[in-house]
Design a protein around this motif. Sequence first.
Motif, PDB file in Angstrom:
ATOM      1  N   LEU A  55       0.817  -1.210   0.000  1.00  0.00           N
ATOM      2  CA  LEU A  55       0.000   0.000   0.000  1.00  0.00           C
ATOM      3  C   LEU A  55       0.855   1.267   0.000  1.00  0.00           C
ATOM      4  O   LEU A  55       0.343   2.371   0.135  1.00  0.00           O
ATOM      5  CB  LEU A  55      -0.927   0.007   1.226  1.00  0.00           C
ATOM      6  N   THR A  56       2.153   1.101  -0.183  1.00  0.00           N
ATOM      7  CA  THR A  56       3.071   2.239  -0.146  1.00  0.00           C
ATOM      8  C   THR A  56       2.730   3.272  -1.214  1.00  0.00           C
ATOM      9  O   THR A  56       2.256   2.936  -2.299  1.00  0.00           O
ATOM     10  CB  THR A  56       4.528   1.768  -0.330  1.00  0.00           C
ATOM     11  N   LYS A  57       2.991   4.546  -0.892  1.00  0.00           N
ATOM     12  CA  LYS A  57       2.833   5.631  -1.872  1.00  0.00           C
ATOM     13  C   LYS A  57       4.101   5.781  -2.727  1.00  0.00           C
ATOM     14  O   LYS A  57       4.116   6.537  -3.699  1.00  0.00           O
ATOM     15  CB  LYS A  57       2.548   6.945  -1.148  1.00  0.00           C
ATOM     16  N   ASN A  58       5.142   5.094  -2.339  1.00  0.00           N
ATOM     17  CA  ASN A  58       6.408   5.127  -3.086  1.00  0.00           C
ATOM     18  C   ASN A  58       6.262   4.256  -4.331  1.00  0.00           C
ATOM     19  O   ASN A  58       6.292   3.034  -4.247  1.00  0.00           O
ATOM     20  CB  ASN A  58       7.534   4.624  -2.183  1.00  0.00           C
ATOM     21  N   ARG A  59       6.096   4.881  -5.491  1.00  0.00           N
ATOM     22  CA  ARG A  59       5.809   4.125  -6.718  1.00  0.00           C
ATOM     23  C   ARG A  59       6.968   3.217  -7.115  1.00  0.00           C
ATOM     24  O   ARG A  59       6.761   2.130  -7.643  1.00  0.00           O
ATOM     25  CB  ARG A  59       5.476   5.081  -7.866  1.00  0.00           C
ATOM     26  N   ASN A  60       8.192   3.653  -6.883  1.00  0.00           N
ATOM     27  CA  ASN A  60       9.341   2.821  -7.247  1.00  0.00           C
ATOM     28  C   ASN A  60       9.407   1.565  -6.376  1.00  0.00           C
ATOM     29  O   ASN A  60       9.699   0.470  -6.868  1.00  0.00           O
ATOM     30  CB  ASN A  60      10.641   3.611  -7.139  1.00  0.00           C
ATOM     31  N   LEU A  61       9.127   1.743  -5.077  1.00  0.00           N
ATOM     32  CA  LEU A  61       9.111   0.588  -4.177  1.00  0.00           C
ATOM     33  C   LEU A  61       7.994  -0.372  -4.579  1.00  0.00           C
ATOM     34  O   LEU A  61       8.194  -1.594  -4.609  1.00  0.00           O
ATOM     35  CB  LEU A  61       8.932   1.041  -2.730  1.00  0.00           C
ATOM     36  N   PHE A  62       6.812   0.187  -4.859  1.00  0.00           N
ATOM     37  CA  PHE A  62       5.685  -0.657  -5.285  1.00  0.00           C
ATOM     38  C   PHE A  62       6.048  -1.462  -6.527  1.00  0.00           C
ATOM     39  O   PHE A  62       5.825  -2.678  -6.581  1.00  0.00           O
ATOM     40  CB  PHE A  62       4.457   0.225  -5.569  1.00  0.00           C
ATOM     41  N   TYR A  63       6.624  -0.791  -7.523  1.00  0.00           N
ATOM     42  CA  TYR A  63       6.972  -1.452  -8.777  1.00  0.00           C
ATOM     43  C   TYR A  63       7.983  -2.580  -8.539  1.00  0.00           C
ATOM     44  O   TYR A  63       7.791  -3.716  -9.002  1.00  0.00           O
ATOM     45  CB  TYR A  63       7.533  -0.439  -9.771  1.00  0.00           C
ATOM     46  N   GLU A  64       9.043  -2.275  -7.818  1.00  0.00           N
ATOM     47  CA  GLU A  64      10.085  -3.284  -7.584  1.00  0.00           C
ATOM     48  C   GLU A  64       9.555  -4.429  -6.719  1.00  0.00           C
ATOM     49  O   GLU A  64       9.925  -5.591  -6.921  1.00  0.00           O
ATOM     50  CB  GLU A  64      11.320  -2.652  -6.946  1.00  0.00           C
ATOM     51  N   GLY A  65       8.679  -4.100  -5.759  1.00  0.00           N
ATOM     52  CA  GLY A  65       8.092  -5.150  -4.917  1.00  0.00           C
ATOM     53  C   GLY A  65       7.193  -6.087  -5.712  1.00  0.00           C
ATOM     54  O   GLY A  65       7.254  -7.308  -5.554  1.00  0.00           O
ATOM     55  N   GLU A  66       6.353  -5.514  -6.583  1.00  0.00           N
ATOM     56  CA  GLU A  66       5.461  -6.346  -7.398  1.00  0.00           C
ATOM     57  C   GLU A  66       6.255  -7.157  -8.430  1.00  0.00           C
ATOM     58  O   GLU A  66       5.942  -8.314  -8.699  1.00  0.00           O
ATOM     59  CB  GLU A  66       4.417  -5.477  -8.107  1.00  0.00           C
ATOM     60  N   LYS A  67       7.281  -6.554  -9.011  1.00  0.00           N
ATOM     61  CA  LYS A  67       8.138  -7.273  -9.972  1.00  0.00           C
ATOM     62  C   LYS A  67       8.823  -8.449  -9.282  1.00  0.00           C
ATOM     63  O   LYS A  67       8.863  -9.576  -9.808  1.00  0.00           O
ATOM     64  CB  LYS A  67       9.165  -6.319 -10.569  1.00  0.00           C
TER      65      LYS A  67
END
Length: 363
Positions: A55-67
């Motif tokens: 649920l992070t607002k950090n888009r880069n963290l979200f992207y790398e986490g989902e990848k």
Amino acid sequence: MSQNNIKKIVLTGGPCAGKTTALVKIIEHFTSRGFKVFTIPEVPTMFQQAGMDYLTKNRNLFYEGEKATLEIQLALEDKFMTMAEQCDEPSVIVCDRGAMDISAYMDSATWDSITHAVGTSTDELRENRYDAVLHLVSAADGAEKFYTTANNPERHEGIAQARQLDKRIIEVWTGHPHLRVINNHENFDNKLNRVIKEISDVLGIPQPIVAERKYIVELKGEPENVVSSDIVQTYLVADPGVETRLRQRSWNGQNVYVLTTRRRNTNNEQIETERQITKNLYDSLLQQADPYRRTIHKHRMSFIWKGQYFELDKFIKPSNGLMILETKGVADNETVNFPPFIKVLKDITGQTNYYNYNIALRK
């Protein structure tokens, strides 16, 4: 054992659907019948427990986490497939959610970027990677008194959100040739038994056909949260007592082609097998169309209402305008939860003249 003999099955569904209990039942049931059962844990839960915040607002963290979630999901599946290939006994791999579940939590552009970066695609993950996808309906839809967040500390969804997530997950898996939606039941054991039955089908273990209820209906309003598709169904020339059909299912500009065969074995048990085929093979098999049966064209709307999964078929030809509502896996002593936008005209359950095979018959 060759990889072709190992079945890989996804167990998915909305929040609080009973997956954890179903996994225990699957392991016990099929281990006792001589199978080696491998279960792959739910990767997003592993990541959350290890500190990932989806649920992070950090888009880069979200992207790398989902990848990373997708990469680990695929790596786990591949490693367990390698292990299963070493087993002497027949093996089955059951995934607590599969690759397409990950896509339900992001927009399509982000998902496309992630799959491209990982070297795969939606078509490959949804249509070719798994032998079956079993979706257990969330208790938030039709079994609200059993809905709880207490048994999963990572779960935070309210009932309305859980219902929407349930439907979203069905949408992302739509197109898999063996997607089965497992209803809620007044008796949870009925839900578990349906899971066992569907996996038995995939493994080629004869099981009684799940009871389906069918009704001629009228539409009295606009259905909500439906998945719409168009179906072209052609019956092929086959041996006596064998029913073989080709199906093209189209939605959102995509097509899936499936070959299905129904036959009875020596114990008079009906066995159904289906497999996805290529467009070229589909076109080739059309040459074997049964001259005594017409091709069926119909528009299908699939939806969940109060924990039960429905398929509403509107026939375009033959029988233009005929609408048949079908639901599977409702126990004999259970009532069907008809939605308010459906008016039932006639119960045709078990009436063979309304089977697609007979509707197609040239008069």
